[in-house]
Design an enzyme around this catalytic site. Structure first.
Site, PDB file in Angstrom:
ATOM      1  N   ASN A   1     -14.749  87.499  77.042  1.00 38.32           N
ATOM      2  CA  ASN A   1     -14.271  86.850  78.258  1.00 38.32           C
ATOM      3  C   ASN A   1     -15.059  87.411  79.438  1.00 38.32           C
ATOM      4  OD1 ASN A   1     -12.863  85.754  80.372  1.00 38.32           O
ATOM      5  ND2 ASN A   1     -10.989  86.951  80.046  1.00 38.32           N
TER       6      ASN A   1
ATOM      7  N   LYS B   1     -15.106  86.420  82.441  1.00 38.01           N
ATOM      8  CA  LYS B   1     -14.428  86.287  83.740  1.00 38.01           C
ATOM      9  C   LYS B   1     -15.425  85.735  84.775  1.00 38.01           C
ATOM     10  CE  LYS B   1     -11.248  89.778  82.220  1.00 38.01           C
ATOM     11  NZ  LYS B   1     -10.300  90.860  82.551  1.00 38.01           N
TER      12      LYS B   1
ATOM     13  N   HIS C   1      -4.031  83.587  80.647  1.00 35.56           N
ATOM     14  CA  HIS C   1      -4.525  84.946  80.891  1.00 35.56           C
ATOM     15  C   HIS C   1      -3.704  85.577  82.020  1.00 35.56           C
ATOM     16  CE1 HIS C   1      -7.078  88.281  82.028  1.00 35.56           C
ATOM     17  NE2 HIS C   1      -7.621  88.183  80.837  1.00 35.56           N
TER      18      HIS C   1
ATOM     19  N   GLU D   1      -4.488  87.309  84.460  1.00 36.32           N
ATOM     20  CA  GLU D   1      -5.053  87.135  85.808  1.00 36.32           C
ATOM     21  C   GLU D   1      -4.687  85.760  86.369  1.00 36.32           C
ATOM     22  OE1 GLU D   1      -9.080  88.272  84.814  1.00 36.32           O
ATOM     23  OE2 GLU D   1      -8.350  90.315  84.472  1.00 36.32           O
TER      24      GLU D   1
ATOM     25  N   GLU E   1      -2.173  90.941  75.229  1.00 38.16           N
ATOM     26  CA  GLU E   1      -2.903  91.686  76.257  1.00 38.16           C
ATOM     27  C   GLU E   1      -1.906  92.318  77.227  1.00 38.16           C
ATOM     28  OE1 GLU E   1      -7.206  90.317  76.685  1.00 38.16           O
ATOM     29  OE2 GLU E   1      -6.011  89.142  78.065  1.00 38.16           O
TER      30      GLU E   1
ATOM     31  N   GLY F   1      -8.580  95.929  82.051  1.00 38.10           N
ATOM     32  CA  GLY F   1      -9.504  96.409  83.073  1.00 38.10           C
ATOM     33  C   GLY F   1      -9.165  97.792  83.609  1.00 38.10           C
TER      34      GLY F   1
ATOM     35  N   SER G   1      -9.035  96.695  77.664  1.00 37.77           N
ATOM     36  CA  SER G   1      -9.849  97.918  77.617  1.00 37.77           C
ATOM     37  C   SER G   1     -10.373  98.246  76.222  1.00 37.77           C
ATOM     38  CB  SER G   1      -9.082  99.108  78.211  1.00 37.77           C
ATOM     39  OG  SER G   1      -8.822  98.877  79.587  1.00 37.77           O
TER      40      SER G   1
HETATM   41  P1  PGA Z   1     -10.861  94.143  79.625  1.00 39.63           P
HETATM   42  O1  PGA Z   1     -10.275  92.655  79.793  1.00 39.63           O
HETATM   43  O2  PGA Z   1     -11.455  94.211  78.236  1.00 39.63           O
HETATM   44  O3  PGA Z   1     -11.885  94.281  80.712  1.00 39.63           O
HETATM   45  O4  PGA Z   1      -9.706  95.079  79.787  1.00 39.63           O
HETATM   46  C1  PGA Z   1      -9.636  92.017  78.738  1.00 39.63           C
HETATM   47  C2  PGA Z   1      -9.199  90.651  79.179  1.00 39.63           C
HETATM   48  O5  PGA Z   1      -8.812  90.492  80.340  1.00 39.63           O
HETATM   49  O6  PGA Z   1      -9.223  89.694  78.390  1.00 39.63           O
END
Ligand code: PGA
Length: 241
Positions: free
Chosen positions: A7, A9, A92, A94, A161, A167, A201
């Site tokens: 992903n 982003k 997601h 976010e 998640e 993140g 992460s």
């Molecule tokens: P990250 O993001 O691996 O940077 O923690 C995972 C995600 O948001 O799908």
């Protein structure tokens, strides 16, 4: 087959995406990776991130809840299918947190994704506060309910998640990932064709233990997926971080 989703982003221009695709292609070569790889680039880079050899497929990072029409700035499921996507990320954290997407709109997005013949990668997971209050299981039940209208026999990807792990550099422990996986497998027991991923992460350092010991079917990877060698290493197909 295990599934690894990059992903990206809101990262990478078209040129950067072409460069990534070329390097990932070099790492993969002609080998059968024996895992399924998916890249979710920004809309503008879908074409640049494609593999002409079909060694990975593409996912949209988001999709409109409507079919078509006067919705400035939106991209429909049909457009994503037309742009070569096979998957779409829905829900997601976010999107839920920064753009206020809740159950109703997510259910409509899931319907649009199915109408276009695409497979959703449906994300769910608890926040830090919910976890501290012991509400993880309750939150997962509520978020799985959003899938209520989704056909039981259709292929489905669910990504656990936990919001506190995204993140932050603070991945879930193997035990946390395993218990969420077991709970989700129970909640999704009617779904013959569901895969459960972990995301949050994931790095080249923690990937192997998380995969082998938690029993998940792969990962949704954000930050660490931005480098092709790291994405390949996490997916177990060579390359190094
Ligand atoms: P990250 O993001 O691996 O940077 O923690 C995972 C995600 O948001 O799908």
């Amino acid at each position: 087959m295990n599934l690894f989703v990059a992903n990206w982003k809101m990262n990478k221009t078209r040129e950067e995406s072409r460069d990534y695709a070329r390097r990932l292609g070099e790492i993969l070569g002609d080998r059968d990776p024996r895992v399924e790889l998916v890249i979710a680039p920004p809309y503008t880079a879908l074409d640049a991130a494609r593999d002409p050899g079909g060694r990975w497929s593409l996912a949209g990072q988001n999709v409109a809840a409507e079919t078509e029409g006067a919705y400035t700035g939106e991209v429909s499921a049909r457009m994503l299918a037309d742009a070569g996507c096979r998957y779409v990320i829905v829900g997601h954290s976010e999107r839920r947190r920064l753009f206020g997407e809740e159950s109703g709109v997510l259910a409509r997005k899931l319907t649009r994704v199915r109408e276009a013949g695409l497979t959703p990668i449906y994300c769910l997971g608890e926040t830090e506060e919910e976890r501290e209050e012991g509400l993880t299981a309750t939150v997962l039940v509520a978020q799985v309910e959003t899938l209520g209208g989704d056909p039981d026999d259709a292929p489905l990807v669910v990504a656990y998640e936990p919001v506190w792990a995204i993140g932050t550099g603070k991945a879930a422990t193997v035990e946390d990932a395993r218990s969420a996986r077991v709970h989700l497998a129970e909640l999704l027991s009617a779904r013959r064709n569901a895969r459960i991923l972990y995301g949050g992460s994931v790095t080249t350092e923690n990937a192997r233990a998380l995969l082998d010991e938690s029993g998940v079917d792969g990962f949704l990877i954000g930050g660490a997926s931005l480098k092709p060698a790291a994405f390949a290493a996490i997916s177990g197909i060579g390359g190094d971080s």
